[in-house]
Write a protein that holds these residues in place. Structure first.
Motif, PDB file in Angstrom:
ATOM      1  N   GLU A  18       5.454   4.058   9.770  1.00  0.00           N
ATOM      2  CA  GLU A  18       5.868   3.449   8.479  1.00  0.00           C
ATOM      3  C   GLU A  18       5.709   4.390   7.328  1.00  0.00           C
ATOM      4  O   GLU A  18       6.606   4.052   6.396  1.00  0.00           O
ATOM      5  N   ALA A  19       4.794   5.359   7.196  1.00  0.00           N
ATOM      6  CA  ALA A  19       4.566   6.167   5.970  1.00  0.00           C
ATOM      7  C   ALA A  19       5.492   7.386   6.194  1.00  0.00           C
ATOM      8  O   ALA A  19       5.572   8.195   5.330  1.00  0.00           O
ATOM      9  N   HIS A  20       6.143   7.558   7.238  1.00  0.00           N
ATOM     10  CA  HIS A  20       6.859   8.653   7.760  1.00  0.00           C
ATOM     11  C   HIS A  20       5.910  10.163   7.445  1.00  0.00           C
ATOM     12  O   HIS A  20       6.691  11.072   6.956  1.00  0.00           O
ATOM     13  N   VAL A  21       5.003   9.946   7.820  1.00  0.00           N
ATOM     14  CA  VAL A  21       4.031  11.195   8.209  1.00  0.00           C
ATOM     15  C   VAL A  21       3.643  11.339   9.451  1.00  0.00           C
ATOM     16  O   VAL A  21       4.033  10.471  10.422  1.00  0.00           O
ATOM     17  N   ALA A  44       4.906  -9.529  -4.732  1.00  0.00           N
ATOM     18  CA  ALA A  44       5.974  -8.298  -4.762  1.00  0.00           C
ATOM     19  C   ALA A  44       5.243  -6.934  -4.908  1.00  0.00           C
ATOM     20  O   ALA A  44       5.875  -6.018  -4.187  1.00  0.00           O
ATOM     21  N   ARG A  45       3.999  -6.890  -5.485  1.00  0.00           N
ATOM     22  CA  ARG A  45       3.303  -5.566  -5.465  1.00  0.00           C
ATOM     23  C   ARG A  45       2.778  -5.312  -4.010  1.00  0.00           C
ATOM     24  O   ARG A  45       3.070  -4.126  -3.653  1.00  0.00           O
ATOM     25  N   ARG A  46       2.693  -6.276  -3.217  1.00  0.00           N
ATOM     26  CA  ARG A  46       2.225  -5.915  -1.703  1.00  0.00           C
ATOM     27  C   ARG A  46       3.409  -5.199  -0.950  1.00  0.00           C
ATOM     28  O   ARG A  46       3.270  -4.230  -0.271  1.00  0.00           O
ATOM     29  N   HIS A  47       4.604  -5.695  -1.442  1.00  0.00           N
ATOM     30  CA  HIS A  47       5.726  -5.186  -0.744  1.00  0.00           C
ATOM     31  C   HIS A  47       6.091  -3.589  -1.073  1.00  0.00           C
ATOM     32  O   HIS A  47       6.582  -2.885  -0.256  1.00  0.00           O
ATOM     33  N   ALA A  48       6.133  -3.395  -2.499  1.00  0.00           N
ATOM     34  CA  ALA A  48       6.559  -2.186  -3.113  1.00  0.00           C
ATOM     35  C   ALA A  48       6.032  -2.115  -4.315  1.00  0.00           C
ATOM     36  O   ALA A  48       6.484  -2.147  -5.379  1.00  0.00           O
ATOM     37  N   PRO A  49       4.578  -1.592  -4.328  1.00  0.00           N
ATOM     38  CA  PRO A  49       4.099  -1.198  -5.543  1.00  0.00           C
ATOM     39  C   PRO A  49       4.636  -0.413  -6.667  1.00  0.00           C
ATOM     40  O   PRO A  49       4.603  -0.726  -7.900  1.00  0.00           O
ATOM     41  N   ALA A  72       2.029   3.071   0.465  1.00  0.00           N
ATOM     42  CA  ALA A  72       3.291   1.980   0.410  1.00  0.00           C
ATOM     43  C   ALA A  72       3.649   1.288   1.939  1.00  0.00           C
ATOM     44  O   ALA A  72       3.944   0.245   1.871  1.00  0.00           O
ATOM     45  N   ALA A  73       3.088   1.985   2.938  1.00  0.00           N
ATOM     46  CA  ALA A  73       3.063   1.734   4.264  1.00  0.00           C
ATOM     47  C   ALA A  73       1.930   0.415   4.168  1.00  0.00           C
ATOM     48  O   ALA A  73       2.039  -0.529   5.118  1.00  0.00           O
ATOM     49  N   LEU A  74       0.984   0.762   3.664  1.00  0.00           N
ATOM     50  CA  LEU A  74      -0.292  -0.194   3.598  1.00  0.00           C
ATOM     51  C   LEU A  74      -0.161  -1.380   2.764  1.00  0.00           C
ATOM     52  O   LEU A  74      -0.802  -1.888   2.396  1.00  0.00           O
ATOM     53  N   ALA A  75       1.084  -1.260   1.976  1.00  0.00           N
ATOM     54  CA  ALA A  75       1.403  -2.218   0.913  1.00  0.00           C
ATOM     55  C   ALA A  75       0.191  -2.420  -0.237  1.00  0.00           C
ATOM     56  O   ALA A  75      -0.356  -3.490  -0.489  1.00  0.00           O
ATOM     57  N   VAL A  76      -0.251  -1.111  -0.553  1.00  0.00           N
ATOM     58  CA  VAL A  76      -1.266  -1.284  -1.752  1.00  0.00           C
ATOM     59  C   VAL A  76      -0.842  -0.088  -2.795  1.00  0.00           C
ATOM     60  O   VAL A  76      -0.137   0.826  -2.323  1.00  0.00           O
TER      61      VAL A  76
END
Length: 387
Positions: A26-29, A345-350, A54-58
């Motif tokens: 999810e994080a592309h790492v 909204a913040r959880r999805h894309a801070p 971003a992948a962890l939604a924080v």
């Protein structure tokens, strides 16, 4: 400090019931990077930390309390992005790598854009733009190279537009238009017209934007496959919102109906970097209703009452849905529900929420209305920059 950051990453990952492999994907790492960070063997750099957050939604500051955010790094990268496109019409340096490599790197940048990972884009955009342009000037496969230029410029434009560099955004759109004309691809030109709407939204020149988009619709070919149908549908979808901002409800709902008709014939997917399908049209139905003003918010609330976008929809678009819903809820006299929607909204894309002017404006209004809940509201307002 690295050990504490790793512990926070691991705790958040477990709370979301994700494996280390899930987080890496999810994080592309790399998986080894995730494992090393969680063990405290490595300290994640700023871009890696943002990707993991971003992948962890924080927000990244939840993982590293010393983290100062993406804004400084993004603004530092803007001059390099500007320099990368300064002579876009001319062949300068030869490509430094094969077309296949830049293709995969631009694909990753598209994924970052859809996930609202602006810090990652800013760090890579100058090089991607230079390489994509070099390939277009020299490639035999000009149509493929042109698509890479459009995709790279669009990723960079997401950063420029969200961070208020609207002149740079307009120049990046000029690069996209030039690349589409170079290969005479009407589908690509329609995609560029979709992005060009940002210029009119930023200037609040909504009537002019509506006219330009409707002209682009007139010259877009009749759909012959899913790609061309999605491109035309997305353009109708965007035109509907711009028409709503221009206070033209008949045109707005007419374009939305056309978008819905086209969406019903294809699956929800990403076409040339734009999500389109039934769910995306429903999200834009909410955006249209809110754009038309308070007299239309009942339609937005009806959609949100019975439906919400799933994880298959890009994070930036999911976040945008909840920002629009929050505004409708606030206008309808429900600040508690509006605050919960902004938290969603913040959880999805801070990073997307933090740069969204409506989110900043609405959290300030909610905080004034709900002083009894000052602690949680103030924390959010401080995070988004509303106080």
């Amino acid at each position: 400090m690295a050990e504490h950051i790793g512990q926070r990453i691991a705790a958040r990952r477990r709370a979301r019931r994700m494996t280390q492999a899930d987080l890496a994907r999810e994080a592309h790492v790399s998986l080894s990077m995730v494992k090393a960070c969680e063990r405290g063997v490595r300290t994640p750099g700023a871009s890696t930390l943002e990707a993991i957050a971003a992948a962890l939604a924080v927000d990244a500051s939840r993982l590293d309390t010393a983290y100062t955010g993406t804004s400084r790094r993004v603004h530092a990268a803007l001059p390099a992005i500007s320099a990368a496109i300064a002579g876009y019409e001319f062949a300068l340096d030869p490509p430094q790598g094969p077309l296949s490599r830049i293709h995969s790197e631009v694909d990753a940048a598209v994924e970052w854009r859809l996930a609202a990972q602006y810090g990652l884009i800013a760090s890579q955009a100058p090089r991607l733009l230079e390489e994509a342009l070099a390939h277009l000037h020299r490639a035999d496969r000009r149509c493929e190279a042109a698509r890479l230029v459009v995709a790279a410029a669009r990723a960079a434009d997401a950063v420029a537009y969200k961070y208020g560099a609207h002149d740079l955004s307009a120049r990046l759109i000029d690069v996209m238009r030039w690349a589409a004309v170079e290969v005479d691809d009407p589908v690509m030109s329609a995609t560029v017209a979709y992005v060009q709407a940002e210029t009119f939204l930023a200037a609040r020149a909504h009537r002019a934007g509506q006219a330009v988009l409707e002209r682009a619709l007139d010259v877009t070919p009749v759909p012959r496959d899913d790609l061309s149908a999605a491109t035309l549908g997305a353009l109708h979808m965007r035109t509907a919102v711009v028409a709503a901002r221009a206070a033209d409800p008949d045109a707005a709902y007419g374009h939305l109906s056309e978008a819905r008709r086209l969406a019903d014939r294809i699956p929800e997917d990403i076409y040339l970097g734009t999500a389109f399908g039934p769910s995306s049209v429903r999200i834009h139905e909410v955006a249209l209703a809110v754009s038309l003003g308070r007299d239309h918010i009942g339609r937005a609330l009806d959609v949100a009452r019975d439906w919400s976008p799933g994880d298959g929809i890009p994070a930036e678009r999911r976040s945008g849905f909840w920002i629009e819903v929050a505004r409708a809820q606030l206008w309808s006299g429900n600040p508690d529900e509006a605050f919960e929607s902004l938290r969603t909204a913040r959880r999805h894309a801070p990073q997307h929420v933090r740069q969204h002017p409506w989110a900043r404006e609405d959290i300030g209004t909610i905080r004034r209305l709900k002083r009894a809940d000052a602690a949680s509201l103030t924390a959010y307002a401080e995070w988004i920059g509303a106080v």
